[in-house]
Design a protein around this motif. Structure first.
Motif, short mmCIF file in Angstrom:
data_model
loop_
_atom_site.label_atom_id
_atom_site.label_comp_id
_atom_site.label_asym_id
_atom_site.label_seq_id
_atom_site.Cartn_x
_atom_site.Cartn_y
_atom_site.Cartn_z
N LEU A 282 0.80 -1.33 -0.12
CA LEU A 282 0.06 -0.03 0.15
C LEU A 282 0.78 1.20 0.13
O LEU A 282 0.57 2.08 -0.62
CB LEU A 282 -0.96 -0.04 1.33
CG LEU A 282 -1.80 -1.17 1.31
CD1 LEU A 282 -2.79 -0.99 2.52
CD2 LEU A 282 -2.62 -1.41 0.06
N ALA A 283 1.89 1.15 0.70
CA ALA A 283 2.75 2.37 1.03
C ALA A 283 3.41 2.68 -0.63
O ALA A 283 3.57 3.91 -1.01
CB ALA A 283 4.06 2.24 1.81
N THR A 284 3.81 1.64 -1.35
CA THR A 284 4.42 2.08 -2.39
C THR A 284 3.48 2.54 -3.55
O THR A 284 3.72 3.27 -4.40
CB THR A 284 5.21 0.60 -2.87
OG1 THR A 284 5.86 0.07 -1.81
CG2 THR A 284 6.16 1.26 -3.88
N ALA A 285 2.20 1.80 -3.32
CA ALA A 285 1.23 2.25 -4.36
C ALA A 285 1.27 3.71 -4.07
O ALA A 285 0.64 4.55 -5.23
CB ALA A 285 0.02 1.50 -4.13
N ILE A 286 1.06 4.27 -2.76
CA ILE A 286 0.85 5.52 -2.91
C ILE A 286 2.23 6.33 -3.38
O ILE A 286 2.20 7.54 -3.81
CB ILE A 286 0.88 6.04 -1.30
CG1 ILE A 286 -0.73 5.51 -0.57
CG2 ILE A 286 0.69 7.47 -0.79
CD1 ILE A 286 -0.70 5.42 0.89
N VAL A 287 3.22 5.93 -3.07
CA VAL A 287 4.53 6.38 -3.71
C VAL A 287 4.29 6.71 -5.25
O VAL A 287 4.61 7.50 -5.92
CB VAL A 287 5.81 5.50 -3.30
CG1 VAL A 287 6.92 6.18 -4.31
CG2 VAL A 287 5.91 5.72 -1.97
N GLN A 288 3.94 5.74 -5.87
CA GLN A 288 3.80 5.79 -7.38
C GLN A 288 2.78 6.79 -7.77
O GLN A 288 2.91 7.62 -8.60
CB GLN A 288 3.26 4.48 -7.98
CG GLN A 288 3.29 4.47 -9.65
CD GLN A 288 2.85 3.15 -10.15
OE1 GLN A 288 3.78 2.23 -10.19
NE2 GLN A 288 1.61 2.94 -10.66
N ALA A 289 1.61 6.88 -7.15
CA ALA A 289 0.61 7.79 -7.48
C ALA A 289 1.04 9.02 -7.12
O ALA A 289 0.78 10.15 -7.78
CB ALA A 289 -0.67 7.58 -6.66
N VAL A 290 1.87 9.36 -5.93
CA VAL A 290 2.31 10.71 -5.60
C VAL A 290 3.38 11.29 -6.55
O VAL A 290 3.27 12.08 -7.23
CB VAL A 290 3.00 10.56 -4.08
CG1 VAL A 290 3.69 11.86 -3.92
CG2 VAL A 290 1.81 10.49 -3.12
N ALA A 291 4.29 10.24 -7.05
CA ALA A 291 5.15 10.58 -8.14
C ALA A 291 4.58 11.11 -9.41
O ALA A 291 4.83 12.31 -10.10
CB ALA A 291 6.13 9.40 -8.38
N GLU A 292 3.45 10.39 -9.81
CA GLU A 292 2.85 10.62 -11.07
C GLU A 292 2.06 11.83 -11.04
O GLU A 292 2.10 12.74 -11.84
CB GLU A 292 1.81 9.41 -11.27
CG GLU A 292 2.61 8.20 -11.74
CD GLU A 292 1.66 7.08 -12.00
OE1 GLU A 292 2.09 5.92 -12.48
OE2 GLU A 292 0.66 7.22 -11.39
N CYS A 293 1.60 12.36 -9.84
CA CYS A 293 0.76 13.35 -9.75
C CYS A 293 1.72 14.61 -9.43
O CYS A 293 1.40 15.85 -9.92
CB CYS A 293 -0.32 13.38 -8.49
SG CYS A 293 -1.74 12.65 -8.80
#
Length: 515
Positions: A282-293
């Motif tokens: 879950l934490a890395t899923a947030i990392v990817q979403a944050v990076a993309e945004c």
């Protein structure tokens, strides 16, 4: 005397249930209603400060080391002109200093306008607003217990319902108009149905960049001119500018550029699916979403510094046994709440998804799935809670009755967000003293109780709170049947269009309108 008889006697002495119901139904000023748009959340924080910082640093590392592929030529020029680096592999990478510079000029405390200014959405701090969203291709027919293809008329009906539901604060396109084969006319009719149904803020998307100009013609007609539109843009573009993992969506990026030039607020939407198009942790899923945004923040502000944009981290969840989406899961609720903390870390207006049901019908499973994620999103202080009501079958089906039921649910959710008032008056012992020592031994008819009936308590419009005896006496009402009744009543009384008649006629002369 039995407890039930005692309660009845006390009720009679205090003026009777009917009198209290009448008092509770009296109109209230907006600023003293028990729940209202923009209540402040932020009480719930699934991530520690150290965890938030770690996710931020990991996102910056991902942007510097991995970058994003497939940017359109125009996007490459915009981003590299601001300091992004185009590699030999075709990927654009973002130095930390560039990201920090763009964050510094990004819009904060923005207002998403409505055609009715009383319904404007002020996105600041931890203010919370609930609304619809999605691209369901089916409508749930609860009476036949079946799914059918969604139409333009269904979308208009949904917008009309939202217009009359106090606890649903904005209307973003929730269904695809499957009865319109031409994609341009589908985009036009989607926009028309949303704006004809409600004066609340509207969100929409465009299936092709070439459709943007024609849709802006429609928007300018509704607004009364381009100048009036630019002064109060009441439609935002839900833009999937990335295709996770870490790739730009070329056509959507071109659409975004056109919308920015046209003065339209942007929802920067990253919708990876943990375990499929986003990492399973879950934490890395947030990392990817944050990076993309964050890449989106650079893109938007390199093109138009301070343009209004919503930081739309929407990581979804997979059921890892099958790979299918599970929008009603506890993991989804945690992802959304964690994303809200990241929005607050950047002090950016943010949005994410909650309220999605995997259940196919508005049943008990749908109830817990919708309520858990919505209350967690609100308590985490998420500004824009998208897909909060009406969405079933993991975004494949939209249910009008569930939308009506969701209005009750969101009322209770927002009461949780508001929290408990602990003030000098609320904890005063004077009322307790008078009731216990000098009074009747109950609080039912006390002026304090009557005075707080509306300002502290919220009451459902459809949900049933009668006793079993009363329930039998009134015909054993079924919850879904009551939702159908309220839906039909609202739609029967709703205006055919909330667009001025002369403008509506002009629109129909220029465009082929299906609803």
């Amino acid at each position: 005397m039995m407890a039930e008889e005692c309660a009845v006697a006390v009720s009679r002495r205090s003026g009777g249930r009917a009198a209290r119901m009448a008092l509770r139904s009296a109109p209230l000023a907006e600023n003293i209603r028990p729940v209202r748009p923009g209540l402040a959340g932020g009480q719930y924080k699934p991530l520690s400060e150290a965890n938030v910082r770690r996710i931020h640093e990991a996102a910056l590392d991902a942007l510097e080391e991995i970058g994003l592929a497939n940017a359109p030529k125009s996007g490459i020029e915009i981003m590299t002109g601001a300091g992004a680096i185009l590699g030999d592999d075709g990927r654009i990478r973002f130095p930390r200093a560039l990201v920090e510079d763009m964050l510094a000029i990004a819009a904060r405390d923005i207002t998403l306008h409505a055609r009715d200014s009383k319904q404007d959405l002020e996105l600041s701090g931890t203010r919370v607003y609930y609304g619809t969203a999605g691209a369901a291709v089916h409508v749930v027919d609860v009476e036949k217990r079946e799914y059918r293809e969604s139409t333009a008329k269904d979308l208009l009906n949904a917008a009309q319902l939202v217009h009359h539901l106090d606890n649903v604060h904005f209307f973003q396109r929730a269904m695809v108009c499957r009865d319109i084969p031409d994609n341009f006319l589908m985009d036009v009719n989607t926009l028309y149905a949303c704006c004809a149904g409600t004066t609340k803020h509207v969100g929409t998307s465009f299936s092709d960049p070439s459709h943007v100009e024609g849709c802006f013609d429609l928007i300018h007609m509704i607004a009364g001119g381009e100048d009036k539109w630019r002064a109060r843009p009441f439609v935002s573009n839900s833009n999937c500018f990335v295709v996770p993992p870490m790739k730009f969506a070329e056509e959507s990026c071109v659409t975004m550029e056109k919308c920015i030039r046209g003065g339209m607020p942007i929802l920067l939407l990253s919708a990876g699916q943990a375990g499929a198009t986003a990492p399973a942790p879950l934490a890395t899923a947030i990392v990817q979403a944050v990076a993309e945004c964050l890449a989106g923040v650079v893109y938007v502000n390199a093109m138009s510094p301070g343009h209004p944009a919503v930081f739309g981290t929407w990581p979804f969840v997979s059921d890892l046994r099958t790979g299918a989406m599970s929008g009603g899961s506890g993991e989804q609720a945690l992802l959304t709440a964690g994303c809200a903390q990241m929005h607050q870390f950047y002090r950016l207006p943010g949005g994410a998804a909650a309220g999605i049901a995997d259940a196919k019908l508005p049943d008990m499973q749908a109830g817990w799935e919708q309520a858990i994620s919505n209350v967690m999103a609100g308590l985490s202080g998420l500004n824009m809670v998208y897909e909060a009501v009406g969405m079933h079958a993991s975004l494949l089906g939209f249910c009008l009755e569930s939308l009506v039921l969701g209005d009750d649910m969101l009322g209770q959710v927002q009461r949780c967000i508001r929290g408990i008032d602990v003030s000098e008056d609320s904890v005063s012992l004077e009322t307790m003293r008078s009731v216990c020592l000098d009074g009747p031994g109950h609080y039912l008819g006390h002026p304090q109780t009557l005075g707080l009936m509306q300002t502290e308590y919220i009451y459902p419009a459809v949900a049933d709170r009668t006793s079993p005896k009363e329930w039998v006496e009134i015909g054993r009402p079924d919850l879904v049947a009551r939702a159908i009744e309220r839906k039909n009543r609202i739609l029967a009384e709703a205006a055919s269009s909330v667009i001025a008649p002369e403008i509506d006629r002009a629109i129909r002369e220029k465009f082929k309108i299906y609803c």
